[in-house]
Design a protein around this motif. Structure first.
Motif, PDB file in Angstrom:
ATOM      1  N   THR A 233      13.642   2.763  -9.250  1.00  0.00           N
ATOM      2  CA  THR A 233      12.751   3.671  -8.531  1.00  0.00           C
ATOM      3  C   THR A 233      11.343   3.619  -9.096  1.00  0.00           C
ATOM      4  O   THR A 233      10.357   3.538  -8.353  1.00  0.00           O
ATOM      5  CB  THR A 233      13.289   5.118  -8.602  1.00  0.00           C
ATOM      6  OG1 THR A 233      14.617   5.145  -8.088  1.00  0.00           O
ATOM      7  CG2 THR A 233      12.410   6.062  -7.797  1.00  0.00           C
ATOM      8  N   LEU A 234      11.233   3.642 -10.427  1.00  0.00           N
ATOM      9  CA  LEU A 234       9.920   3.588 -11.077  1.00  0.00           C
ATOM     10  C   LEU A 234       9.202   2.276 -10.783  1.00  0.00           C
ATOM     11  O   LEU A 234       7.997   2.265 -10.508  1.00  0.00           O
ATOM     12  CB  LEU A 234      10.077   3.768 -12.591  1.00  0.00           C
ATOM     13  CG  LEU A 234      10.407   5.186 -13.083  1.00  0.00           C
ATOM     14  CD1 LEU A 234      10.704   5.170 -14.578  1.00  0.00           C
ATOM     15  CD2 LEU A 234       9.257   6.133 -12.781  1.00  0.00           C
TER      16      LEU A 234
ATOM     17  N   GLY B 200       4.041   0.344  -5.113  1.00  0.00           N
ATOM     18  CA  GLY B 200       3.517   0.964  -3.904  1.00  0.00           C
ATOM     19  C   GLY B 200       4.566   1.404  -2.914  1.00  0.00           C
ATOM     20  O   GLY B 200       4.235   1.849  -1.817  1.00  0.00           O
ATOM     21  N   ILE B 201       5.840   1.278  -3.274  1.00  0.00           N
ATOM     22  CA  ILE B 201       6.921   1.682  -2.374  1.00  0.00           C
ATOM     23  C   ILE B 201       7.414   3.063  -2.783  1.00  0.00           C
ATOM     24  O   ILE B 201       8.022   3.230  -3.833  1.00  0.00           O
ATOM     25  CB  ILE B 201       8.080   0.671  -2.416  1.00  0.00           C
ATOM     26  CG1 ILE B 201       7.611  -0.708  -1.972  1.00  0.00           C
ATOM     27  CG2 ILE B 201       9.237   1.137  -1.533  1.00  0.00           C
ATOM     28  CD1 ILE B 201       8.652  -1.794  -2.078  1.00  0.00           C
ATOM     29  N   GLN B 202       7.135   4.057  -1.965  1.00  0.00           N
ATOM     30  CA  GLN B 202       7.567   5.418  -2.260  1.00  0.00           C
ATOM     31  C   GLN B 202       9.032   5.586  -1.846  1.00  0.00           C
ATOM     32  O   GLN B 202       9.376   5.475  -0.674  1.00  0.00           O
ATOM     33  CB  GLN B 202       6.684   6.419  -1.526  1.00  0.00           C
ATOM     34  CG  GLN B 202       5.257   6.436  -2.025  1.00  0.00           C
ATOM     35  CD  GLN B 202       5.166   6.714  -3.520  1.00  0.00           C
ATOM     36  OE1 GLN B 202       5.672   7.723  -4.018  1.00  0.00           O
ATOM     37  NE2 GLN B 202       4.528   5.815  -4.254  1.00  0.00           N
ATOM     38  N   ILE B 203       9.871   5.829  -2.817  1.00  0.00           N
ATOM     39  CA  ILE B 203      11.308   5.895  -2.553  1.00  0.00           C
ATOM     40  C   ILE B 203      11.953   6.828  -3.565  1.00  0.00           C
ATOM     41  O   ILE B 203      11.475   6.947  -4.701  1.00  0.00           O
ATOM     42  CB  ILE B 203      11.924   4.475  -2.626  1.00  0.00           C
ATOM     43  CG1 ILE B 203      13.361   4.466  -2.095  1.00  0.00           C
ATOM     44  CG2 ILE B 203      11.844   3.920  -4.041  1.00  0.00           C
ATOM     45  CD1 ILE B 203      13.915   3.060  -1.932  1.00  0.00           C
ATOM     46  N   SER B 204      13.017   7.493  -3.175  1.00  0.00           N
ATOM     47  CA  SER B 204      13.723   8.387  -4.083  1.00  0.00           C
ATOM     48  C   SER B 204      14.840   7.630  -4.804  1.00  0.00           C
ATOM     49  O   SER B 204      15.305   6.579  -4.337  1.00  0.00           O
ATOM     50  CB  SER B 204      14.320   9.564  -3.306  1.00  0.00           C
ATOM     51  OG  SER B 204      15.362   9.118  -2.455  1.00  0.00           O
ATOM     52  N   ARG B 205      15.283   8.193  -5.927  1.00  0.00           N
ATOM     53  CA  ARG B 205      16.384   7.570  -6.675  1.00  0.00           C
ATOM     54  C   ARG B 205      17.659   7.560  -5.828  1.00  0.00           C
ATOM     55  O   ARG B 205      18.439   6.608  -5.879  1.00  0.00           O
ATOM     56  CB  ARG B 205      16.619   8.338  -7.983  1.00  0.00           C
ATOM     57  CG  ARG B 205      17.648   7.681  -8.901  1.00  0.00           C
ATOM     58  CD  ARG B 205      17.955   8.561 -10.090  1.00  0.00           C
ATOM     59  NE  ARG B 205      18.506   9.846  -9.675  1.00  0.00           N
ATOM     60  CZ  ARG B 205      19.781  10.028  -9.306  1.00  0.00           C
ATOM     61  NH1 ARG B 205      20.621   9.013  -9.281  1.00  0.00           N
ATOM     62  NH2 ARG B 205      20.207  11.230  -8.964  1.00  0.00           N
TER      63      ARG B 205
ATOM     64  N   PRO C 218       0.821  -1.209   0.000  1.00  0.00           N
ATOM     65  CA  PRO C 218       0.000   0.000   0.000  1.00  0.00           C
ATOM     66  C   PRO C 218       0.860   1.265   0.000  1.00  0.00           C
ATOM     67  O   PRO C 218       2.012   1.245   0.414  1.00  0.00           O
ATOM     68  CB  PRO C 218      -0.772  -0.119   1.320  1.00  0.00           C
ATOM     69  CG  PRO C 218       0.169  -0.856   2.223  1.00  0.00           C
ATOM     70  CD  PRO C 218       0.894  -1.839   1.332  1.00  0.00           C
ATOM     71  N   GLN C 219       0.279   2.342  -0.475  1.00  0.00           N
ATOM     72  CA  GLN C 219       0.886   3.656  -0.279  1.00  0.00           C
ATOM     73  C   GLN C 219       0.651   4.030   1.179  1.00  0.00           C
ATOM     74  O   GLN C 219      -0.476   3.982   1.658  1.00  0.00           O
ATOM     75  CB  GLN C 219       0.222   4.694  -1.179  1.00  0.00           C
ATOM     76  CG  GLN C 219       0.303   4.364  -2.664  1.00  0.00           C
ATOM     77  CD  GLN C 219       1.590   4.873  -3.285  1.00  0.00           C
ATOM     78  OE1 GLN C 219       2.562   5.122  -2.587  1.00  0.00           O
ATOM     79  NE2 GLN C 219       1.600   5.024  -4.590  1.00  0.00           N
ATOM     80  N   ILE C 220       1.693   4.381   1.899  1.00  0.00           N
ATOM     81  CA  ILE C 220       1.560   4.601   3.329  1.00  0.00           C
ATOM     82  C   ILE C 220       1.692   6.071   3.696  1.00  0.00           C
ATOM     83  O   ILE C 220       2.283   6.857   2.964  1.00  0.00           O
ATOM     84  CB  ILE C 220       2.588   3.761   4.107  1.00  0.00           C
ATOM     85  CG1 ILE C 220       4.007   4.082   3.640  1.00  0.00           C
ATOM     86  CG2 ILE C 220       2.292   2.273   3.968  1.00  0.00           C
ATOM     87  CD1 ILE C 220       5.091   3.364   4.392  1.00  0.00           C
ATOM     88  N   PHE C 221       1.095   6.417   4.815  1.00  0.00           N
ATOM     89  CA  PHE C 221       1.134   7.768   5.349  1.00  0.00           C
ATOM     90  C   PHE C 221       1.907   7.774   6.664  1.00  0.00           C
ATOM     91  O   PHE C 221       1.995   6.754   7.338  1.00  0.00           O
ATOM     92  CB  PHE C 221      -0.282   8.277   5.653  1.00  0.00           C
ATOM     93  CG  PHE C 221      -1.122   8.549   4.446  1.00  0.00           C
ATOM     94  CD1 PHE C 221      -1.293   9.841   3.977  1.00  0.00           C
ATOM     95  CD2 PHE C 221      -1.772   7.517   3.786  1.00  0.00           C
ATOM     96  CE1 PHE C 221      -2.083  10.100   2.868  1.00  0.00           C
ATOM     97  CE2 PHE C 221      -2.562   7.763   2.680  1.00  0.00           C
ATOM     98  CZ  PHE C 221      -2.721   9.065   2.222  1.00  0.00           C
TER      99      PHE C 221
END
Length: 304
Positions: A265-266, A272-277, A195-198
């Motif tokens: 990253t893409l 669903g894993i929000q991460i920076s390059r 999931p996208q998490i907050f």
């Protein structure tokens, strides 16, 4: 005046920011914190909504096993953790000792203790929810969430103070879950693995409330989804830890070692894993160091 906006905001202080709360305000916050099944027992009658979205009841073991993949364990650790789960009795006690666990899986006693502690720490809420009340046959979700809509289960009462508190609870839960639903449509449809998490702080800023309001609203709540009944805190980031991200990057590199950081990253974001390059690059270098260390250990030394 330049400070007029600030002054207007200060006229409506948030409940949790006040040093002293009135009896009514404390009552509102207590109602917000209570899960559905307790409210139902206290304040009947209940206005039932369409429960076709409610999955079949699950026992403690089924609930915990379903959440296991999100702890970021290795395959071997996950087998041990599953064995631990199936040895938790109906009162929430463990039927095996760390020594017995270590002997069965040929691991160190310390590792066995750490896995036991992990299960009972990370899943404390689920264990308590499923064992504290023997008359509770299954988890009763507070919210029904589908890819299309959010519905909070309602309780109607005649007392105006209680009714107002229940209405505020319903509105708060709806606002939280609607934000979750909007960014998790692909996860709810089964297209994403995670999931996208907050963070609670971000959700508080988003809704214009104090972070402790979010904490109270999320505590002990469960949401019925097409994927089953999940704890609401599942969407607040405690599970997608560093280890699980490293494992996902490692899997991608095994498929194609030439993948760039941008491509990884893409792919992770699509899962669903929000991460920076930049973070991907850091984790990639960590994996390379681990791999080099393993290669050094397995390479036989050449004697003179």
């Amino acid at each position: 005046m330049p400070n007029s906006k600030r002054n207007n905001n200060s006229q409506t202080p948030r409940l949790e920011q006040k040093l002293l709360l009135t009896k009514t305000e404390r009552f509102y916050l207590n109602i917000l914190e209570l899960p559905y099944h307790i409210l139902r027992e206290k304040y009947l009658p209940v206005v039932e909504i369409d429960d076709t979205y409610h999955p079949y009841s699950e026992d403690l073991h089924g609930v915990l096993v379903k959440l296991l993949p999100y702890l970021g364990l290795t395959d071997q650790e996950e087998k041990v953790a599953e064995y631990i789960i199936y040895n938790i009795d109906s009162s929430g006690k463990l039927r095996i000792t760390p020594l017995e666990l270590a002997e069965k899986f040929n691991i160190q006693v310390q590792q066995a203790k750490e896995l036991i502690d992990l299960i009972f720490t990370e899943f404390a809420e689920e264990i308590q929810q499923n064992t504290v009340n023997e008359n509770l046959m299954y988890i009763e979700p507070d919210i029904i969430m589908t890819p299309e809509k959010v519905e909070v289960r309602k309780i109607e009462v005649k007392d105006p103070i209680i009714a107002k508190a229940l209405q505020m609870r319903e509105e708060t839960l709806f606002r939280i879950c609607e934000e979750i639903r909007k960014v998790n449509e692909y996860f709810l449809r089964g297209y994403r693995k995670y999931p996208q998490i907050f963070t609670m702080r971000y959700m508080a800023r988003l809704l214009g409330v104090h972070v402790s309001t979010i904490s109270r609203a999320v505590r002990n709540k469960h949401v019925s989804t097409p994927l089953g009944i999940l704890p609401l805190r599942f969407f607040f980031g405690r599970i997608l830890n560093k280890k699980i991200v490293l494992q996902e990057i490692e899997k991608l590199l095994k498929l194609d070692s030439e993948l760039t950081d941008a491509h990884i990253t893409l792919v992770l974001k699509s899962a669903g894993i929000q991460i920076s390059r930049r973070t991907v690059n850091k984790y990639r270098r960590m994996l390379e160091i681990l791999q080099n260390n393993q290669n050094d250990k397995t390479t036989p030394s050449t004697g003179g």
